[in-house]
Design a protein around this motif. Structure first.
Motif, PDB file in Angstrom:
ATOM      1  N   THR A 136      -5.958   4.255   9.414  1.00 53.56           N
ATOM      2  CA  THR A 136      -6.749   4.768   8.290  1.00 53.56           C
ATOM      3  C   THR A 136      -6.328   4.225   6.926  1.00 53.56           C
ATOM      4  O   THR A 136      -7.063   4.388   5.965  1.00 53.56           O
ATOM      5  CB  THR A 136      -6.629   6.306   8.217  1.00 53.56           C
ATOM      6  OG1 THR A 136      -5.262   6.650   8.033  1.00 53.56           O
ATOM      7  CG2 THR A 136      -7.168   6.959   9.475  1.00 53.56           C
ATOM      8  N   GLU A 137      -5.172   3.625   6.832  1.00 50.85           N
ATOM      9  CA  GLU A 137      -4.631   3.246   5.532  1.00 50.85           C
ATOM     10  C   GLU A 137      -4.648   1.741   5.322  1.00 50.85           C
ATOM     11  O   GLU A 137      -5.313   1.008   6.031  1.00 50.85           O
ATOM     12  CB  GLU A 137      -3.209   3.795   5.387  1.00 50.85           C
ATOM     13  CG  GLU A 137      -3.128   5.302   5.457  1.00 50.85           C
ATOM     14  CD  GLU A 137      -3.812   6.014   4.299  1.00 50.85           C
ATOM     15  OE1 GLU A 137      -3.852   5.459   3.179  1.00 50.85           O
ATOM     16  OE2 GLU A 137      -4.294   7.134   4.515  1.00 50.85           O
ATOM     17  N   GLY A 138      -3.850   1.304   4.349  1.00 49.93           N
ATOM     18  CA  GLY A 138      -3.794  -0.088   3.939  1.00 49.93           C
ATOM     19  C   GLY A 138      -3.132  -1.007   4.941  1.00 49.93           C
ATOM     20  O   GLY A 138      -2.801  -0.608   6.057  1.00 49.93           O
ATOM     21  N   ASP A 178       0.831  -1.199   0.000  1.00 45.35           N
ATOM     22  CA  ASP A 178       0.000   0.000   0.000  1.00 45.35           C
ATOM     23  C   ASP A 178       0.869   1.255   0.000  1.00 45.35           C
ATOM     24  O   ASP A 178       0.474   2.287  -0.536  1.00 45.35           O
ATOM     25  CB  ASP A 178      -0.933   0.003   1.209  1.00 45.35           C
ATOM     26  CG  ASP A 178      -1.906  -1.154   1.158  1.00 45.35           C
ATOM     27  OD1 ASP A 178      -2.566  -1.327   0.120  1.00 45.35           O
ATOM     28  OD2 ASP A 178      -1.999  -1.897   2.148  1.00 45.35           O
ATOM     29  N   LEU A 179       2.069   1.123   0.596  1.00 40.46           N
ATOM     30  CA  LEU A 179       2.992   2.244   0.663  1.00 40.46           C
ATOM     31  C   LEU A 179       4.408   1.714   0.838  1.00 40.46           C
ATOM     32  O   LEU A 179       4.622   0.719   1.533  1.00 40.46           O
ATOM     33  CB  LEU A 179       2.638   3.152   1.855  1.00 40.46           C
ATOM     34  CG  LEU A 179       3.570   4.321   2.161  1.00 40.46           C
ATOM     35  CD1 LEU A 179       3.582   5.343   1.022  1.00 40.46           C
ATOM     36  CD2 LEU A 179       3.150   4.995   3.464  1.00 40.46           C
ATOM     37  N   GLN A 210       2.688   4.313  -4.299  1.00 38.55           N
ATOM     38  CA  GLN A 210       3.041   5.376  -3.373  1.00 38.55           C
ATOM     39  C   GLN A 210       4.393   5.114  -2.730  1.00 38.55           C
ATOM     40  O   GLN A 210       4.668   4.001  -2.282  1.00 38.55           O
ATOM     41  CB  GLN A 210       1.994   5.487  -2.264  1.00 38.55           C
ATOM     42  CG  GLN A 210       0.614   5.841  -2.753  1.00 38.55           C
ATOM     43  CD  GLN A 210      -0.329   6.006  -1.589  1.00 38.55           C
ATOM     44  OE1 GLN A 210      -0.062   6.767  -0.671  1.00 38.55           O
ATOM     45  NE2 GLN A 210      -1.421   5.248  -1.608  1.00 38.55           N
ATOM     46  N   TRP A 249      -0.985   5.920  10.567  1.00 44.52           N
ATOM     47  CA  TRP A 249      -1.202   5.336   9.241  1.00 44.52           C
ATOM     48  C   TRP A 249      -2.078   4.095   9.308  1.00 44.52           C
ATOM     49  O   TRP A 249      -3.019   3.945   8.529  1.00 44.52           O
ATOM     50  CB  TRP A 249       0.141   4.997   8.592  1.00 44.52           C
ATOM     51  CG  TRP A 249       0.027   4.363   7.232  1.00 44.52           C
ATOM     52  CD1 TRP A 249      -0.144   5.017   6.050  1.00 44.52           C
ATOM     53  CD2 TRP A 249       0.085   2.974   6.919  1.00 44.52           C
ATOM     54  NE1 TRP A 249      -0.193   4.116   5.008  1.00 44.52           N
ATOM     55  CE2 TRP A 249      -0.056   2.847   5.519  1.00 44.52           C
ATOM     56  CE3 TRP A 249       0.241   1.811   7.680  1.00 44.52           C
ATOM     57  CZ2 TRP A 249      -0.045   1.621   4.872  1.00 44.52           C
ATOM     58  CZ3 TRP A 249       0.258   0.597   7.036  1.00 44.52           C
ATOM     59  CH2 TRP A 249       0.111   0.501   5.650  1.00 44.52           C
ATOM     60  N   SER A 250      -1.799   3.191  10.222  1.00 44.46           N
ATOM     61  CA  SER A 250      -2.504   1.907  10.263  1.00 44.46           C
ATOM     62  C   SER A 250      -3.973   2.048  10.639  1.00 44.46           C
ATOM     63  O   SER A 250      -4.770   1.182  10.318  1.00 44.46           O
ATOM     64  CB  SER A 250      -1.812   0.936  11.222  1.00 44.46           C
ATOM     65  OG  SER A 250      -1.912   1.392  12.556  1.00 44.46           O
TER      66      SER A 250
END
Length: 165
Positions: A100-102, A49-50, A74, A97-98
């Motif tokens: 809200t993100e992948g 994801d990043l 990304q 990050w974790s």
């Protein structure tokens, strides 16, 4: 849960041959082998994801190769991934990050830091036993809740020779 991949930069120029060690780039062989490793990871179905990278040239070049291979769309720099970076700074970033993100993250950095970070995540203490070879990878599953320090699980430890053509 998050799958975290700790990836060491590829083979770089000799230490001491550049006025500023931060600017030491990948060698032609390092670039070639890193491209081969990235292609193999893509064939294995990995997708991040990043990609977060150390700001040092050799790490940034490695991250750019991973991105160009299609392993992620990304890529960002994080100062905590520079040599002697603080894992606590990364954990603060990660907690935000974790939420809200992948769920798949690659960190591109340096040895011994990546090996030490892996040990802290898995065992909660540095044992100086895990070595990440250049363009090598450690895969760790981080828990869905709570601190990842000492609560994570190793699922992959791969030297680059097993990923080359």
């Amino acid at each position: 849960m998050t799958d975290l991949y700790l990836i060491r930069h590829g083979l770089a120029g000799e230490r001491g041959t550049y006025e500023n060690d931060d600017q030491r780039p990948l060698t032609k062989e390092g670039d070639r082998k890193t491209c081969q490793v990235a292609s193999r990871l893509k064939k294995l179905g990995l997708q991040f994801d990043l990609i977060l990278t150390s700001p040092l040239t050799r790490a940034r070049q490695t991250a750019d190769i991973l991105k160009a291979t299609g392993l992620s769309s990304q890529c960002s720099e994080l100062a905590a991934l520079a040599p002697d970076g603080n894992i606590q700074d990364w954990i603060i970033w990660y907690n935000t990050w974790s939420s809200t993100e992948g769920k798949s993250l690659a960190l591109v950095g340096h040895q011994p830091d990546l090996g030490n970070w892996a040990e802290l995540l898995i065992w909660g203490t540095v044992k100086e036993s895990l070595i990440v070879k250049k363009a090598g990878i450690i895969g760790i599953t981080l828990p869905a809740t709570g601190s990842p320090l000492g609560n994570s699980q190793l699922f992959w430890l791969t030297p680059p020779k097993f990923l080359l053509g």
